[in-house]
Design a protein around this motif. Structure first.
Motif, short mmCIF file in Angstrom:
data_model
loop_
_atom_site.label_atom_id
_atom_site.label_comp_id
_atom_site.label_asym_id
_atom_site.label_seq_id
_atom_site.Cartn_x
_atom_site.Cartn_y
_atom_site.Cartn_z
N ALA A 173 -4.51 69.02 -43.87
CA ALA A 173 -3.31 68.92 -44.72
C ALA A 173 -2.72 67.51 -44.70
CB ALA A 173 -2.26 69.93 -44.27
N GLN A 174 -2.77 66.86 -43.55
CA GLN A 174 -2.19 65.52 -43.45
C GLN A 174 -2.62 64.89 -42.14
OE1 GLN A 174 2.09 65.45 -43.16
NE2 GLN A 174 2.18 67.14 -41.73
N ALA A 175 -2.36 63.60 -42.01
CA ALA A 175 -2.63 62.86 -40.79
C ALA A 175 -1.42 62.01 -40.46
CB ALA A 175 -3.87 61.98 -40.95
N GLN A 176 -1.04 62.01 -39.18
CA GLN A 176 0.12 61.25 -38.72
C GLN A 176 -0.30 60.37 -37.56
OE1 GLN A 176 3.15 61.44 -40.16
NE2 GLN A 176 2.63 63.09 -41.56
N VAL A 177 0.34 59.18 -37.45
CA VAL A 177 0.01 58.27 -36.37
C VAL A 177 1.12 58.31 -35.33
CG1 VAL A 177 1.05 56.29 -37.59
CG2 VAL A 177 -0.63 55.91 -35.77
N TRP A 178 0.72 58.44 -34.07
CA TRP A 178 1.66 58.48 -32.95
C TRP A 178 1.14 57.54 -31.87
CZ3 TRP A 178 5.92 61.33 -33.98
CH2 TRP A 178 5.82 62.30 -34.96
N GLY A 179 1.77 56.40 -31.75
CA GLY A 179 1.36 55.46 -30.73
C GLY A 179 -0.09 55.03 -30.83
N GLY A 180 -0.60 54.91 -32.04
CA GLY A 180 -1.97 54.48 -32.25
C GLY A 180 -2.97 55.62 -32.31
N PHE A 181 -2.54 56.84 -31.99
CA PHE A 181 -3.42 58.00 -32.06
C PHE A 181 -3.18 58.74 -33.37
CE2 PHE A 181 -2.87 57.20 -27.52
CZ PHE A 181 -4.18 57.25 -27.07
N ILE A 182 -4.25 59.04 -34.10
CA ILE A 182 -4.14 59.74 -35.38
C ILE A 182 -4.29 61.23 -35.15
CG2 ILE A 182 -4.98 59.91 -37.74
CD1 ILE A 182 -3.94 57.15 -37.05
N LEU A 183 -3.26 61.99 -35.47
CA LEU A 183 -3.27 63.44 -35.32
C LEU A 183 -3.48 64.07 -36.68
CD1 LEU A 183 -2.86 65.64 -33.11
CD2 LEU A 183 -0.49 65.80 -33.91
N HIS A 184 -4.56 64.85 -36.83
CA HIS A 184 -4.88 65.53 -38.08
C HIS A 184 -4.36 66.96 -38.02
CE1 HIS A 184 -7.84 62.36 -37.39
NE2 HIS A 184 -8.03 62.28 -38.70
N GLU A 185 -3.65 67.37 -39.07
CA GLU A 185 -3.19 68.76 -39.15
C GLU A 185 -4.26 69.59 -39.85
OE1 GLU A 185 0.16 71.29 -41.50
OE2 GLU A 185 0.85 69.44 -40.54
N VAL A 186 -4.84 70.52 -39.11
CA VAL A 186 -6.02 71.25 -39.58
C VAL A 186 -5.76 72.74 -39.53
CG1 VAL A 186 -8.47 71.72 -39.13
CG2 VAL A 186 -7.56 69.41 -38.78
N LEU A 187 -6.28 73.46 -40.52
CA LEU A 187 -6.30 74.91 -40.49
C LEU A 187 -7.72 75.33 -40.14
CD1 LEU A 187 -4.79 77.56 -40.95
CD2 LEU A 187 -5.55 77.49 -43.33
N LEU A 236 -9.31 62.82 -32.88
CA LEU A 236 -10.71 62.41 -32.95
C LEU A 236 -10.86 61.00 -32.42
CD1 LEU A 236 -11.30 63.63 -36.61
CD2 LEU A 236 -11.94 64.86 -34.53
N ASP A 237 -12.10 60.63 -32.14
CA ASP A 237 -12.33 59.26 -31.69
C ASP A 237 -12.25 58.26 -32.84
OD1 ASP A 237 -14.61 60.21 -32.89
OD2 ASP A 237 -15.99 59.14 -31.55
N ARG A 238 -12.53 58.73 -34.06
CA ARG A 238 -12.44 57.86 -35.23
C ARG A 238 -12.15 58.71 -36.46
NH1 ARG A 238 -17.56 56.64 -37.78
NH2 ARG A 238 -16.94 54.44 -37.83
N THR A 239 -11.64 58.08 -37.52
CA THR A 239 -11.30 58.84 -38.72
C THR A 239 -11.30 57.93 -39.92
OG1 THR A 239 -9.63 60.29 -39.74
CG2 THR A 239 -8.80 58.47 -38.42
N ASN A 240 -11.55 58.50 -41.09
CA ASN A 240 -11.40 57.76 -42.34
C ASN A 240 -10.17 58.23 -43.11
OD1 ASN A 240 -12.34 60.28 -43.00
ND2 ASN A 240 -13.88 59.59 -44.46
N PHE A 241 -9.33 59.06 -42.48
CA PHE A 241 -8.10 59.53 -43.10
C PHE A 241 -6.99 58.49 -42.90
CE2 PHE A 241 -10.21 63.39 -43.64
CZ PHE A 241 -9.44 64.27 -44.37
N TYR A 242 -6.26 58.22 -43.97
CA TYR A 242 -5.11 57.32 -43.87
C TYR A 242 -3.92 58.13 -43.36
CZ TYR A 242 -1.60 53.82 -44.97
OH TYR A 242 -0.58 52.90 -44.87
N PRO A 245 -6.81 54.28 -28.44
CA PRO A 245 -6.27 54.74 -29.74
C PRO A 245 -7.39 55.04 -30.73
CG PRO A 245 -5.04 52.85 -28.93
CD PRO A 245 -6.22 53.00 -28.02
N THR A 246 -7.07 55.86 -31.71
CA THR A 246 -8.05 56.27 -32.71
C THR A 246 -8.53 55.08 -33.53
OG1 THR A 246 -6.82 58.35 -32.89
CG2 THR A 246 -8.49 57.91 -34.58
N ASP A 247 -9.84 55.00 -33.71
CA ASP A 247 -10.41 53.97 -34.58
C ASP A 247 -10.31 54.48 -36.02
OD1 ASP A 247 -11.86 52.09 -35.93
OD2 ASP A 247 -13.81 52.73 -35.15
N ASP A 248 -9.35 53.92 -36.78
CA ASP A 248 -9.18 54.37 -38.17
C ASP A 248 -9.68 53.33 -39.16
OD1 ASP A 248 -7.21 52.50 -37.75
OD2 ASP A 248 -5.63 53.63 -38.77
#
Length: 900
Positions: free
Chosen positions: A506-520, A474-480, A424-427
């Motif tokens: 635009a935003q970040a969502q958590v899915w099963g411990g993985f952080i998905l960033h919505e990027v343009l 990503l492997d890690r993120t500082n986005f909440y 899972p993403t290290d947040d």
């Protein structure tokens, strides 16, 4: 055989509705101990069987209020609390993520929605809106069909001692339209366990294919039924146990795909099982219910009911009184309507609609139909269906525009990530920020690597191009990532070595411990790229401010309303925070003001905000520690205001009772002073027993206080004007209008809610006094004008004339005073207005002929002036427009003389 199977299928759906007394089973114990029959023993035997013999973990019953699941009104099955596992979204750090085989007894409510037993309650002896579901689960392929069926058969026949010849089973017979083969594996398992082939029946998807919802995990199910007839005549089957084998996923397009991991989900109604074992004809006659009728206050299996017994009793009593009142009013309306109908007339759909939940009284439509059925009256179903359709169209028109489909990681994407062994993403970098001596917060960037890219339709790709909206893992993120009621961070990222090209996030969502960033994507981006993440500082700081304010608000509410006050939910973004709290009654203005004052004290003291991650077990028995009905990770993050976490968690310190200490994954201020101020600007009743507060902080809060102060000064001025008194009607009416304008401004203003309610109460009183003053002035003016008119007209049966009057109210008062002073006289007065209209008022003397009515008189005159009239037989009024008042007066006299 086909005919008999079809007959059994019908009985499977209707057996409980028309079954005779339940026959007691001829139990043949296969152990030295007698089979359990008491309700509590039956429950204990189930749990012990799965725990002791088959290594299942026992988990507590979840609350009937769904935990973070807006798709449910109530928990209606034991599997509800495990939906994150089925959907693949469970937090990998939570206790639930470690579940493999579990069992429990879950309290359930089925009174609406997809699984609704409300219509069956009262029509048979076995359906309930509230019941207990015994269940066992196996997650991630821990075991599947053979083990589940074998355990179920062993429990029913060897532990409970139910005779094998009284049990029937059904299995999924396939669905050619959906491309699903029959579940022959389940059939063969039952046959191998010794179930006679004529007791093994196959059915289609309606009976033996279970789905969680329109989308999501689903699969064939096999059901175990008990024969009420006991071999006497045709079988009368009642379902005991449903074993669901989740092996498919219903996609958004309706297709079925294999699940990455298979699960077992079973459910058995405790009440039905106990009725079988106790040989009762009704589940209500078992020892599960009979003690409740005379000792309901003793339900120890669920200690939260005992803790909240007073609140539960109060809510039930209030709801019962309100419902009975609505029911009585509904009956009166039905009776009045029936008096107007002929013998063969249908009951009007619009009346039934007015009684319904969508109308005025809030009665369920099926209850309205039942009330009509009892009276032998048929409802206009076609008309009702039309009203339902119109209501749906209106709701669709009023609904908010559909939001843009957000990117997500579905079951298949999560399964693929887990199959590849991705962690899972290290947040944790989201907590890496500091408070500078200047009072400003510093948020450093975060270095990360692109692990996976996703297109808008969810497809995993290795690269994306310019202008493409994509999901970034990503492997890690500082986005909440949005969770716990806090809005997601937003900001941007840059590729290493390309600092001048920004990729908006635009935003970040958590899915099963993985952080998905919505990027343009601004340029090409591919798996393996090194990137640097930057959060939007103003946005993040706004969320931190609101989240810390949320904790202070929760603490202040407990200080004001009592320590048992519970949070029901919250949501926050940089602009505002919304807080739902359980309350017995709406908060008073004084309570709202006290809550704000308590928060202000903590803000002014600029207390430190401490955080620490601790083992979840350390938080279990800390007095005063606040946690919501959610699944928390282990270790869990503790946020404590003014008290170091170690001291707050010390059971001997009692510190958590005196400060805000909560389990929370959100981002917070490091000191409370940055909240600045807090104002509750709205308060409303979300549901019975739940109050919703809307809150702002900082500069917005201070501006709201200025608005409140300004409006309070205007109210003071209005009160002073009223105390001085009005010289004439013009001045009095202007004051009344000003009070009305202030009332509307008060309703719309962003200001402290406690102050709004206090000022609204004052304005209501001022409006009443202003109206009283107007009435007194009008009466005085009417007295003068009526005296003048009496001097102008000799005594007689009729007075028709014009008079100067500023309003219909004054004109009507003049007419009434004339009639009081000249009892046998009928009066009609016209009053021309500066804008060209003409006011009309009349009153018919008591001795006039029955055919001479005031409303007909006024209508005859106003119609000639192109206007309208209204009123009663005695008094009426109206308006019109004319340049020839003499003609109107002549028409009035002629009509009256003709009637007289």
């Amino acid at each position: 055989m086909a005919a008999s199977v079809a007959g059994v299928a019908r009985r499977l759906r209707r057996a409980l509705r028309r079954s005779p007394s339940w026959l007691g089973p001829s139990r043949k114990p296969l152990s030295t101990l007698p089979p359990p029959t008491q309700g509590s023993a039956v429950r204990d035997a189930f749990l012990s069987f799965f725990r002791d013999r088959h290594g299942h973990r026992l988990v507590p019953s979840a609350s009937v209020r769904p935990r973070g699941d807006p798709s449910l009104l109530f928990v209606n099955a034991g599997m509800n609390q495990f939906k994150p596992i089925f959907l693949g979204t469970v937090d990998p750090r939570s206790e639930m993520a470690g579940f493999r085989r579990v069992a429990n007894s879950q309290k359930c409510v089925r009174a609406g929605g997809r699984h609704n037993d409300l219509e069956d309650v009262g029509r048979d002896l076995s359906h309930h809106t509230f019941f207990e579901m015994l269940g066992n689960w196996a997650f991630g392929g821990e075991y599947f069909k053979e083990e589940a069926c074998t355990m179920a058969w062993e429990l029913l026949t060897r532990v409970y001692g139910i005779p094998e010849d009284r049990l029937w089973v059904s299995y999924f017979g396939g669905d050619p339209k959906a491309g699903l083969d029959p579940d022959l594996e389940s059939r063969d398992i039952w046959l191998s366990l010794g179930v006679p082939s004529n007791h093994v029946l196959s059915f289609g998807p309606q009976e033996n294919f279970w789905e969680m919802g329109d989308t999501g995990p689903c699969g064939p199910c096999t059901e175990i039924h008990y024969d009420l007839a006991g071999g006497v005549g045709a079988p009368q089957l009642v379902e005991l146990w449903n074993l669901v084998f989740m092996q498919h996923n219903r996609e958004a397009d309706g297709s079925l795909q294999p699940l990455p991991q298979q699960h077992v989900d079973t459910g058995m109604g405790l009440e039905r099982l106990v009725a079988v074992l106790q040989g009762r004809c009704s589940t209500y006659d078992t020892d599960l219910f009979s003690p409740l009728f005379h000792a309901i206050h003793q339900g120890d299996a669920y200690p939260e009911l005992q803790r909240n017994s007073a609140q539960i009793a109060s809510l039930v009593s209030e709801d019962e009184a309100a419902f009975l009142d609505s029911l009585q009013r509904g009956r009166r309306i039905i009776d009045r309507t029936l008096k107007r109908l002929g013998p063969s007339d249908l009951f009007p759909a619009d009346v039934a609609w007015s009684l319904s939940l969508s109308g005025n009284l809030g009665l369920p439509l099926d209850l309205v139909e039942l009330m009509l059925e009892e009276k032998g009256v048929q409802l206009d179903s076609a008309g009702l269906a039309q009203l339902v359709q119109e209501e749906a169209q209106l709701r669709a028109h009023q609904a908010e525009p559909a939001q843009e489909q957000r990117l997500c990681l579905n079951l298949h994407a999560l399964g693929e990530l887990q199959h590849r062994g991705m962690t899972p993403t290290d947040d944790s970098p989201k907590y890496s920020y500091s408070l500078q001596p200047t009072g400003e917060y510093e948020f450093g960037p975060c270095e990360a690597q692109v692990l996976q890219l996703y297109t808008e339709d969810g497809a995993a790709v290795a690269t994306v191009g310019p202008g493409q909206r994509c999901g970034l893992l990503l492997d890690r993120t500082n986005f909440y990532a949005e969770q716990g009621g806090q809005a997601s961070d937003r900001g941007y990222l840059v590729r290493a070595g390309h600092q001048d090209v920004l990729f908006p996030v635009a935003q970040a969502q958590v899915w099963g411990g993985f952080i998905l960033h919505e990027v343009l994507a601004s340029e090409h981006l591919q798996v393996g790229d090194k990137v640097q993440l930057h959060v939007d500082k103003a946005w993040r700081l706004g969320c931190m401010e609101k989240h810390t304010a949320t904790h202070l608000l929760s603490w202040a509410l407990r200080q004001t309303l009592g320590p048992s006050t519970e949070q029901r939910g919250s949501h926050l973004n940089p602009e505002w925070l919304r807080f739902d709290v359980a309350t017995q009654a709406p908060l008073t203005p004084e309570q709202l003001r006290t809550v704000e004052g308590t928060v202000q004290e903590a803000v002014q003291q600029d207390e430190a905000v401490y955080t620490a991650e601790v083992p979840l077990v350390l938080t279990a028995c800390v007095p005063g520690l606040r946690s919501l009905d959610e699944v928390y990770p282990d270790p869990v993050r503790v946020v404590s205001v003014g008290v170091p976490v170690a001291r707050a968690l010390d059971p001997m310190s009692q510190a958590a009772l005196q400060a805000s200490v909560e389990l929370c994954c959100g981002t917070h201020l490091l000191r409370t002073g940055a909240v600045g101020d807090l104002v509750i600007i709205r308060e409303s009743q979300l549901t019975k027993g739940t109050t919703r507060l809307l809150v702002i902080t900082g500069e917005q809060a201070q501006q709201a206080r200025e608005v409140g102060k300004s409006l309070a000064q205007e109210v003071d001025v209005a009160a002073e004007r009223l105390n001085r008194g009005s010289r004439d009607l013009v001045e009095a009416h202007q004051l009344s209008k000003d009070v009305g304008r202030l009332t509307k401004a008060m309703d719309r203003a962003v200001m402290p809610q406690w102050q709004r309610r206090e000022l609204q109460a004052r304005l209501k009183l001022l409006q009443r006094h202003a109206n009283t003053a107007i009435r007194k002035l009008e009466l005085a003016q009417a007295a003068v004008k009526s005296q003048e008119l009496l001097k102008q007209h000799e005594k007689g049966p009729l007075i028709v004339d014009t008079v100067s009057a500023q309003s219909l109210s004054v004109l009507v008062k003049v007419v009434r005073q004339l009639c009081e002073r000249a009892p046998g006289t009928s009066v009609l007065l016209l009053s021309p207005q500066p804008v060209g209209s003409v006011l009309c008022a009349c009153q018919v003397a008591q001795g006039a002929t029955p055919a001479f009515t005031a409303v007909a008189w006024a209508l005859a005159v106003c119609s000639q002036m192109g206007g309208k009239a209204w009123g009663s037989h005695v008094v009426a009024q109206g308006t019109g427009r004319t340049m020839d008042l003499d003609a109107a007066l002549s028409a009035a006299r002629a009509y009256a003389l003709n009637q007289l």
